[in-house]
Design an enzyme around this catalytic site. Sequence first.
Site, PDB file in Angstrom:
ATOM      1  N   ASN A 105       1.468  -3.357   7.919  1.00 46.37           N
ATOM      2  CA  ASN A 105       2.341  -4.077   6.994  1.00 46.37           C
ATOM      3  C   ASN A 105       3.297  -3.132   6.281  1.00 46.37           C
ATOM      4  O   ASN A 105       4.411  -3.520   5.926  1.00 46.37           O
ATOM      5  CB  ASN A 105       1.496  -4.806   5.951  1.00 46.37           C
ATOM      6  CG  ASN A 105       0.776  -5.976   6.567  1.00 46.37           C
ATOM      7  OD1 ASN A 105       1.394  -6.944   6.952  1.00 46.37           O
ATOM      8  ND2 ASN A 105      -0.530  -5.872   6.706  1.00 46.37           N
ATOM      9  N   ALA A 131       0.809  -1.221   0.000  1.00 50.74           N
ATOM     10  CA  ALA A 131       0.000   0.000   0.000  1.00 50.74           C
ATOM     11  C   ALA A 131       0.841   1.268   0.000  1.00 50.74           C
ATOM     12  O   ALA A 131       0.404   2.306   0.481  1.00 50.74           O
ATOM     13  CB  ALA A 131      -0.921  -0.015   1.216  1.00 50.74           C
ATOM     14  N   HIS A 174       0.021   7.323   3.746  1.00 47.41           N
ATOM     15  CA  HIS A 174       1.361   6.962   4.206  1.00 47.41           C
ATOM     16  C   HIS A 174       2.371   7.960   3.652  1.00 47.41           C
ATOM     17  O   HIS A 174       2.450   8.152   2.432  1.00 47.41           O
ATOM     18  CB  HIS A 174       1.755   5.567   3.702  1.00 47.41           C
ATOM     19  CG  HIS A 174       0.827   4.483   4.153  1.00 47.41           C
ATOM     20  ND1 HIS A 174       0.684   4.125   5.476  1.00 47.41           N
ATOM     21  CD2 HIS A 174      -0.006   3.684   3.454  1.00 47.41           C
ATOM     22  CE1 HIS A 174      -0.194   3.136   5.563  1.00 47.41           C
ATOM     23  NE2 HIS A 174      -0.640   2.859   4.356  1.00 47.41           N
TER      24      HIS A 174
END
Length: 253
Positions: free
Chosen positions: A176, A120, A204
Amino acid sequence: MKVGIIGCGAIANIITSNIVPKDDIDIKYFFDKNIERAENLASLAGGIAILNFEDMLNDVDLILECASPDSVKYYAPKILSKGIDMIIMSIGAFMDLDFYTEVFTLANENNARIHLPSGAVVGLDGIKAVSDFNLQDVSLVTRKSPKSLGMDIDKEKVLFEGKASDAVKVFPLNINVAATISMACNQDINVKIIVDPDVDRNVHEITARGDFGEFKTITMNHPCSANPKTSMLAAISAIKLLKSFNETITVGF
Ligand SMILES: NC(=O)c1ccc[n+]([C@@H]2O[C@H](COP(=O)([O-])OP(=O)(O)OC[C@H]3O[C@@H](n4cnc5c(N)ncnc54)[C@H](O)[C@@H]3O)[C@@H](O)[C@H]2O)c1
């Protein structure tokens, strides 16, 4: 290439529905601790739902894990010791150093390969490229919506600040990305996790500094409708990785 899947949830559904015949990837076996999920996905994809994961071991080239960190710890040693390659989505499992060493050794001894998709986040190509060139500081700031964390708050709040190895223990299903970046640069990176009512995406932000200079990447992910904890990009990155095994020229890495 013949593929088996462990975990028939959000990621598996997106991957399966985006692989077409010309990709030359035969996703044949579907395994889930919830057999109904395996049966549903197998029937959509024209594959076979299996009750025991061992039933696919003699007939696959690769097994794609998209279930949970615990499932990686249970199944990966059995799969790798048969010399079968894996794509692993629940990358947080590798933050356990003893487990990392065990599977690394097993894969090496049995000529199996472990592939970890970029998941991601964007920027892993750069982090890998500079990781051996005095990379001094890598940090990740993750912002999540209260909904994606099952929380109900109206003000931004820092939930965690510390090293990736500790973040993974507190948020095993959510972090993750921190584990993936740590593995890409071989460092226990700095992580901040913020729950933010003003975002409706999983955001992120990576910053990296070293002899090469500095870069910053921001990924603003749409969550999967089937599982708001998971970003669409995570599934999409695994699709591209699967397809890359059949490519003659690979761009980036
Ligand atoms: N690498 C990344 O960037 C990234 C991004 C998002 C999610 N993930 C991880 O990928 C995994 C799958 O995510 P998802 O959104 O598809 O989850 P999901 O909850 O939608 O689906 C997971 C499926 O796995 C099954 N399952 C869980 N444990 C199992 C076990 N031990 N044996 C067999 N089946 C099992 C569940 O029944 C479920 O059907 C999670 O571990 C998640 O943390 C990784």
